[in-house]
Design an enzyme around this catalytic site. Structure first.
Site, PDB file in Angstrom:
ATOM      1  NE  ARG A 107     -18.149   9.348  28.809  1.00 48.72           N
ATOM      2  CZ  ARG A 107     -19.287   9.507  29.220  1.00 48.72           C
ATOM      3  NH1 ARG A 107     -19.047  10.656  28.855  1.00 48.72           N
ATOM      4  NH2 ARG A 107     -20.551   8.834  29.151  1.00 48.72           N
ATOM      5  CG  PHE A 253     -33.605  20.367  26.808  1.00 49.41           C
ATOM      6  CD1 PHE A 253     -32.766  19.349  27.292  1.00 49.41           C
ATOM      7  CD2 PHE A 253     -34.724  20.599  25.743  1.00 49.41           C
ATOM      8  CE1 PHE A 253     -34.363  18.265  27.518  1.00 49.41           C
ATOM      9  CE2 PHE A 253     -35.417  19.882  26.157  1.00 49.41           C
ATOM     10  CZ  PHE A 253     -36.266  18.667  27.148  1.00 49.41           C
ATOM     11  CD  GLU A 380     -27.020  12.396  29.991  1.00 50.94           C
ATOM     12  OE1 GLU A 380     -28.062  14.268  29.920  1.00 50.94           O
ATOM     13  OE2 GLU A 380     -25.639  13.497  31.209  1.00 50.94           O
TER      14      GLU A 380
END
Length: 401
Positions: A107, A253, A380
């Site tokens: 993924r 971002f 992240e």
């Protein structure tokens, strides 16, 4: 729109009931969403599950499956135009959950390619940059990477030291990036750098002189994946290499939030697979003349895991519906990422306890998922960063420094 692959295996997967689904979450999904999930699940069952233990053991990333992922419409899945599939956020999330049920590393490839590198070009690139890269990346014919994190700039990207200076009509980049997925196999890198006018993004063909990517080894997590350190030494780029639509940290971002969204679903895929492995084992394993599943303590573990999986998927679905409706607020992504990663790790570890000593072998998935999720909860945005984002939302006071 790209049509997802069909076939007997995919059609059969439509009839699979999730044993962890205690509240009929499937009834909240459309036929198209269920079909997308089933076809990705069939691909994972056919192509990933039979091989993942060997890939993980040998720290091998199967780059050869990239075109197949492209044919499935999974690369840049949520993007439209320039050969991108144009699927919904919920479909992208469901696909991510199925891929991570196979392995987080697979993924992660789809996320780095689509949510980061392709999203950066799609959101902020020129029309020429989009035409040059997006069709090939959507097809899995070209691989991209996303260079933001540095050895001393992880949670605080504003402190990045990579710098791009103007030299006549060119840009010259110098600096170091670390923990950059796919960098040594990528054809294009999106590199973020400080400039005299603020943080800018650059589209960097990896064959450019001065660009070097070295895999980070050995690793205890994400072994069926690639993370690299990038060295940029006087990398000279033409003026049109800059992403024209991004100035400042809002540019990277906006891409990170796409990747964070995918993690909300993906973590629950890993959790569900861990639960299913533990459930199947508990039903077959006999201790004191009856299955482990027949003991109260085991049933409590299974129930607690299933409840958190149900809540996690409901949270992911709610966030996905809001994303598709255009009403999603950024702190909601933090709520999903923080909660689902935290619960997924707990579920994977608890699932391993049901497997006993056998659970430390690669014959079973929970400990592999738990190890991978240590990376997923870190990249992240760490747990701490997302906690502070939510803390600011609740109190109105930023506590990052």
């Amino acid at each position: 729109m790209t049509t997802l692959a069909t076939g007997p295996a995919a059609d059969a997967a439509l009839d699979i009931a999730d044993p962890a689904d205690l509240i009929d979450i499937d009834s909240l999904l459309t036929p198209e969403e269920l079909a997308t999930r089933a076809r990705v699940r069939a691909f994972v069952d056919a192509e990933i599950r039979p091989n993942i233990a060997e890939w993980y053991e040998k720290a091998h990333f199967p780059l050869e499956i990239a075109p197949a992922l492209g044919r499935l419409g999974l690369l840049g899945m949520h993007l439209t135009g320039h050969g991108c599939p144009g699927r919904s956020a919920v479909e992208y999330g469901l696909a991510g959950a199925e891929l991570e049920a196979g392995d987080s590393g697979l993924r992660t490839f789809v996320s780095v390619q689509g949510s980061l590198a392709m999203s950066a070009i799609h959101k902020h690139g020129s029309e020429e940059q989009k035409r040059q890269w997006l069709p090939a990346m959507a097809a899995g014919e070209a691989v991209g990477c996303f260079g933001l994190t540095e050895p001393t700039a992880g949670s605080d990207p504003s402190s990045m030291r990579t710098f791009a200076r103007r030299d006549g009509g060119d840009w010259v980049l110098n600096g170091t990036k670390r923990w950059i997925g796919l960098a040594n196999v990528a054809q294009v890198a999106v590199i973020w750098a400080q400039t005299d006018e603020g943080v800018r993004g650059f589209v960097v063909p990896t064959e450019t002189p001065g660009f070097a990517a070295t895999p980070i080894e050995p690793k205890l997590s994400m072994r069926a994946s690639i993370q690299c350190e990038i060295e940029l030494t006087d990398v000279r780029l033409p003026a049109d290499a800059v992403l024209p639509g991004a100035v400042g940290l809002k540019g990277p971002f906006s891409c990170l939030n796409e990747a964070r969204y995918g993690i909300i679903w993906g973590a629950m895929g890993a959790a569900r697979d861990s639960f299913e492995a533990a459930l199947a084992y508990a039903q077959d394993r006999l201790q004191f003349d009856k299955p482990l599943a027949g003991y109260q303590l085991t049933q409590q573990k299974l129930v607690d895991m299933a409840l958190e999986i149900n809540k996690g998927f409901l949270l992911a679905l709610h966030i996905g519906r809001r994303k598709d409706a255009g009403t999603l607020r950024l702190h909601e992504i933090s709520a999903g990422k923080l909660n689902n990663c935290r619960e997924a790790i707990a579920i994977a570890r608890e699932a391993r306890t049901i497997l006993g000593g056998n659970g430390i072998t690669l014959e079973h998935s929970p400990l592999r998922h738990a190890n991978n999720l240590e990376s997923v909860r870190t990249y992240e945005g760490t747990d701490e960063v997302h906690t502070l984002i939510l803390g600011q939302r609740l109190t109105g006071i930023p506590a990052f420094r």
